[in-house]
Enzyme design. Structure first.
Site, PDB file in Angstrom:
ATOM      1  N   SER A 119      34.465  51.100  48.450  1.00  0.00           N
ATOM      2  CA  SER A 119      34.882  50.898  49.837  1.00  0.00           C
ATOM      3  C   SER A 119      34.256  51.957  50.746  1.00  0.00           C
ATOM      4  O   SER A 119      33.037  52.103  50.750  1.00  0.00           O
ATOM      5  CB  SER A 119      36.413  50.875  49.926  1.00  0.00           C
ATOM      6  OG  SER A 119      36.846  50.357  51.159  1.00  0.00           O
ATOM      7  N   ASP A 145      36.957  39.230  48.933  1.00  0.00           N
ATOM      8  CA  ASP A 145      36.912  40.373  49.848  1.00  0.00           C
ATOM      9  C   ASP A 145      36.347  39.929  51.198  1.00  0.00           C
ATOM     10  O   ASP A 145      35.337  39.216  51.248  1.00  0.00           O
ATOM     11  CB  ASP A 145      36.022  41.457  49.223  1.00  0.00           C
ATOM     12  CG  ASP A 145      36.073  42.796  49.943  1.00  0.00           C
ATOM     13  OD1 ASP A 145      36.729  42.900  50.996  1.00  0.00           O
ATOM     14  OD2 ASP A 145      35.433  43.738  49.437  1.00  0.00           O
ATOM     15  N   HIS A 198      39.431  43.007  47.544  1.00  0.00           N
ATOM     16  CA  HIS A 198      39.068  44.393  47.794  1.00  0.00           C
ATOM     17  C   HIS A 198      39.949  45.350  46.977  1.00  0.00           C
ATOM     18  O   HIS A 198      41.157  45.193  46.912  1.00  0.00           O
ATOM     19  CB  HIS A 198      39.227  44.696  49.286  1.00  0.00           C
ATOM     20  CG  HIS A 198      38.516  45.925  49.714  1.00  0.00           C
ATOM     21  ND1 HIS A 198      37.139  45.984  49.842  1.00  0.00           N
ATOM     22  CD2 HIS A 198      38.970  47.166  50.035  1.00  0.00           C
ATOM     23  CE1 HIS A 198      36.786  47.201  50.231  1.00  0.00           C
ATOM     24  NE2 HIS A 198      37.882  47.934  50.347  1.00  0.00           N
TER      25      HIS A 198
END
Length: 349
Positions: free
Chosen positions: A183, A290, A320
């Site tokens: 991320s 995601d 995610h």
């Protein structure tokens, strides 16, 4: 003690943190809030409710793994948690950056401690998990600066043959170095990699960067992608579009738009500069559910079109941060796949 096979999912339900709101009233108007994770007040006060617990480095490590926290820069409180598996030979090294939209997260968070200890053990590598400064108190490029400083610290300790750091240095093959993250941490890994690619190669010796591992890299842009507009997220998802926008407002330089190159590396003249950089092989891990899926693929395609070596893997049925939050039914099996893919990627370089 070993980790339980199926760690309980970490809930991102903000109702679990109602107690944390009591002290905040005295700080007045809330300018930005991501429920349960961060609240920024007009007077500058920042709250981060302890939704995910921080744990000591010694907690519940897999058999044969040693982990300790080390100070990199006491003046900026930059530190790292280092994981060393008891495997034969000199091992590849991953300098790793945690996620959290640049605004939350810690190398001590239980979910990262579990994931990285498991990765070190199963992928046979030393992991240096960097605890960088957070926004909005320290906006970008603070996290990038901390990432680069962490690399230079590893180099310096290796050159000094530091006896204090011998416990992990003696296990490292520094000519097999990788930078990684998930991320926002993958965004940091990408930007540290491109910074290194623009420097004279001698600056990092004896380190030799062999590859970069980007897990669901956090990028954005003013124009919405299809996956941002259309991907339905489950309740209390790790990343929604509104949360993503809030993270960028809090972390980018004041006045910058989401087409700033740190957010959108494909915007404006950013790609032209990339063409001439010496970049190592990149592994990009994309999650099917995601909202960042399309941006991740766009970056892979752009880099490939410039002749950069990019290996892309998609993990089906998960969204995610599945590998740290265990928030999907398939999280455990997909995490095992991801660890296997990272190991294979490192062996190939």
């Amino acid at each position: 003690m070993k980790f339980r096979r199926n760690m309980a999912a970490i809930s991102l339900d903000p109702r679990h943190n109602l107690q944390a709101t009591k002290k905040s009233n005295q700080h007045g108007v809330v300018l930005e809030e991501i429920e349960g994770l961060i609240r920024v007040h007009k007077d500058g006060y920042v709250e981060r409710p302890p939704m995910i617990p921080s744990v000591p480095s010694t907690l519940a490590l897999p058999l044969g793994v040693v982990a300790k926290d080390v100070v990199i820069d006491k003046f900026t409180n930059l530190w790292a948690r280092i994981y060393v598996p008891n495997h034969p030979g000199n091992l590849p090294v991953i300098v790793y950056f945690h996620g959290g939209g640049f605004c939350v997260g810690s190398a001590a968070w239980s979910c990262y401690h579990e994931f990285l200890a498991k990765l070190a053990s199963q992928a046979s590598c030393v992991i240096i998990s960097v605890n960088y400064r957070l926004a909005p108190e320290s906006r970008l490029p603070a996290a990038y600066d901390d990432g680069f400083k962490a690399l230079m610290w590893v180099k310096q300790e290796a050159l000094n043959e530091s006896s204090e750091q011998k416990w992990w240095l003696s296990k490292c093959n520094l000519s097999s170095l990788f930078i990684g993250g998930d991320s926002a941490g993958a965004n940091i890994a990408y930007n540290v990699t491109t910074q290194l690619g623009s420097c004279d190669p001698s600056i990092s010796r004896p380190l030799s960067l062999k590859g970069t591992v980007l897990i669901q890299p956090f990028f954005g842009g003013e124009a919405r992608t299809r996956s941002e507009k259309c991907t339905t997220q489950p309740p209390y998802s790790a990343l929604t579009l509104s949360n993503s926008d809030a993270y960028w407002r809090l972390s980018l330089p004041l006045g910058a738009s989401r087409d700033h190159p740190w957010c959108n590396p494909l915007a404006n003249s950013s790609m032209a500069k990339l063409r001439d950089l010496r970049l190592p092989s990149m592994m990009v891990c994309v999650s099917e559910l995601d909202i960042l899926k399309d941006r991740n693929f766009e970056l892979c395609n752009a880099l490939s079109s410039m002749g950069k070596r990019v290996e892309t893997t998609m993990y089906k049925g998960v969204g995610h941060a599945f590998q740290v939050l265990h928030n999907y039914q398939l999280s455990y099996s997909r995490t095992q796949e991801l660890i296997s893919h990272v190991k294979a990627f490192m062996i190939k370089q």
